[in-house]
Design an enzyme around this catalytic site. Structure first.
Site, PDB file in Angstrom:
ATOM      1  N   GLU A 142       0.842  -1.191   0.000  1.00  0.00           N
ATOM      2  CA  GLU A 142       0.000   0.000   0.000  1.00  0.00           C
ATOM      3  C   GLU A 142       0.877   1.241   0.000  1.00  0.00           C
ATOM      4  O   GLU A 142       2.035   1.183   0.402  1.00  0.00           O
ATOM      5  CB  GLU A 142      -0.968   0.003   1.181  1.00  0.00           C
ATOM      6  N   CYS A 174      -4.111 -12.097 -15.109  1.00  0.00           N
ATOM      7  CA  CYS A 174      -3.967 -11.631 -16.491  1.00  0.00           C
ATOM      8  C   CYS A 174      -5.271 -11.153 -17.114  1.00  0.00           C
ATOM      9  O   CYS A 174      -5.277 -10.664 -18.243  1.00  0.00           O
ATOM     10  CB  CYS A 174      -3.346 -12.730 -17.348  1.00  0.00           C
TER      11      CYS A 174
END
Length: 340
Positions: free
Chosen positions: A103, A129
């Site tokens: 983060e 993907c």
């Protein structure tokens, strides 16, 4: 299909696509040379990346290039091409697998780099993907709902570090053939960045309508391809088998709502010769309508489908039908039709 497996969009359009190409070319022969100690010790032949995967080269970032800055650059180009004022953008979705830390999100760097207004929602969307296709679907749904006017979907991937770490590990004295083959797919990865701008079709009649599509999950296969910053381990055979079964199940069930047997282009996720050949054969696709970018760029993760579409776009004309098709680790599959 029941539930949320089918989505139909009423007023969403793809307005632009832009890419940022990584500057450095790394050939598969280059990787073979770096892997020479392992190949000799394990008695494996050179040229596997080219002969088995069909990947002849891939791109890596040059000096001073970073995946997130490249994604910002792609976003700038996409906004300029679409002629959209960034003050009107309501959402920025980052779909990159690559991230340097947990983060904050990568999206905040993209949002800031693009100079987006404080009112633009921004977040990371992770779906292996399939991330970019999932981001386009979500953006299209919110455009349909009238929640936003425009969305920017971006993806930047950096395969450099994971490949360096993998090559060093594979040259270790305790690595077995099984270890080598489980990490082999990591060597097919490439770096690159891409961005798309989506907006209302009624406000942009020249845009490319995002019509909708299907998704399907087979999450019992969630351990077949597991990646992190230090490497990726893949059961390639089981992943191919499970992925192909999932794709064909979705393909057959989609016939109730969609007609995809004669598309003008099939934009597949770019993995390898083996995966492409299997899908083309099973779905009986016209091979001439399946463009390939993995021989030059490798598998660029979520960026592969939109990058391939961007490279193919100059050859498409009004009225052409395009189907985006992908499989993501986990396993999920998605197919989305675009009317060019």
């Amino acid at each position: 299909m029941k539930g949320n497996a089918t989505s139909v969009h009423r007023n969403a359009a793809l307005l632009s696509l832009a890419t940022t190409t990584a500057e450095r070319v790394t050939t598969s022969a280059d990787i073979d040379r770096r892997l020479a100690p392992a190949l000799e010790r394990l008695r494996l032949p050179t040229g596997l990346l080219e002969r088995v995967a069909g990947v002849h080269e891939r791109r890596n970032w040059g000096s001073g290039q970073t995946f997130d800055a490249a994604a910002v650059a792609a976003g700038e180009k996409a906004l300029a091409e679409a002629g959209v004022d960034r003050s009107d953008v309501g959402m920025v979705i980052n779909t990159s697998v690559t991230r340097k830390h947990l983060e904050p999100s990568v999206a905040v760097r993209i949002h800031h780099g693009l100079g987006m207004p404080p009112s633009a929602v921004n977040f990371d969307l992770a779906n292996a993907c399939l991330g970019f296709v999932s981001g386009m679907t979500l953006a299209s749904q919110l455009i349909d709902a009238g929640q936003i006017q425009y969305a920017v979907v971006v993806d930047g991937e950096d395969a450099d570090e994971i490949q360096d770490v993998t090559i060093d590990r594979l040259n270790g004295p305790d690595v077995t053939r099984r270890d080598f083959l489980r990490e082999f797919p990591t060597l097919t990865l490439g770096s690159g960045a891409v961005a798309a701008v989506l907006g209302r079709a009624d406000a942009h009649p020249a845009g490319h309508r995002v019509l909708g599509g299907v998704t399907r999950a087979a999450t019992q296969f969630n351990e077949l391809c597991v990646g992190g910053v230090n490497g990726m381990v893949t059961d390639a055979k089981a992943l191919l088998t499970g992925g192909l079964e999932l794709v064909m199940a979705a393909w057959k069930e989609a016939r109730a709502d969609w007609s995809w047997s004669a598309m003008d282009r099939y934009i597949l996720h770019q993995v390898s010769d083996v995966h492409t050949d299997a899908i083309v054969k099973a779905a009986k696709l016209d091979r001439s309508r399946v463009p390939l970018t993995y021989p030059r760029f490798g598998n660029v993760g979520p960026a592969s489908i939109p990058m391939t579409l961007a490279h193919e776009a100059p050859s498409l004309g009004p009225g052409d039908r395009v189907l985006l098709m992908g499989v993501g680790s986990g396993i999920n599959t998605a197919m989305t039709e675009i009317a060019w």
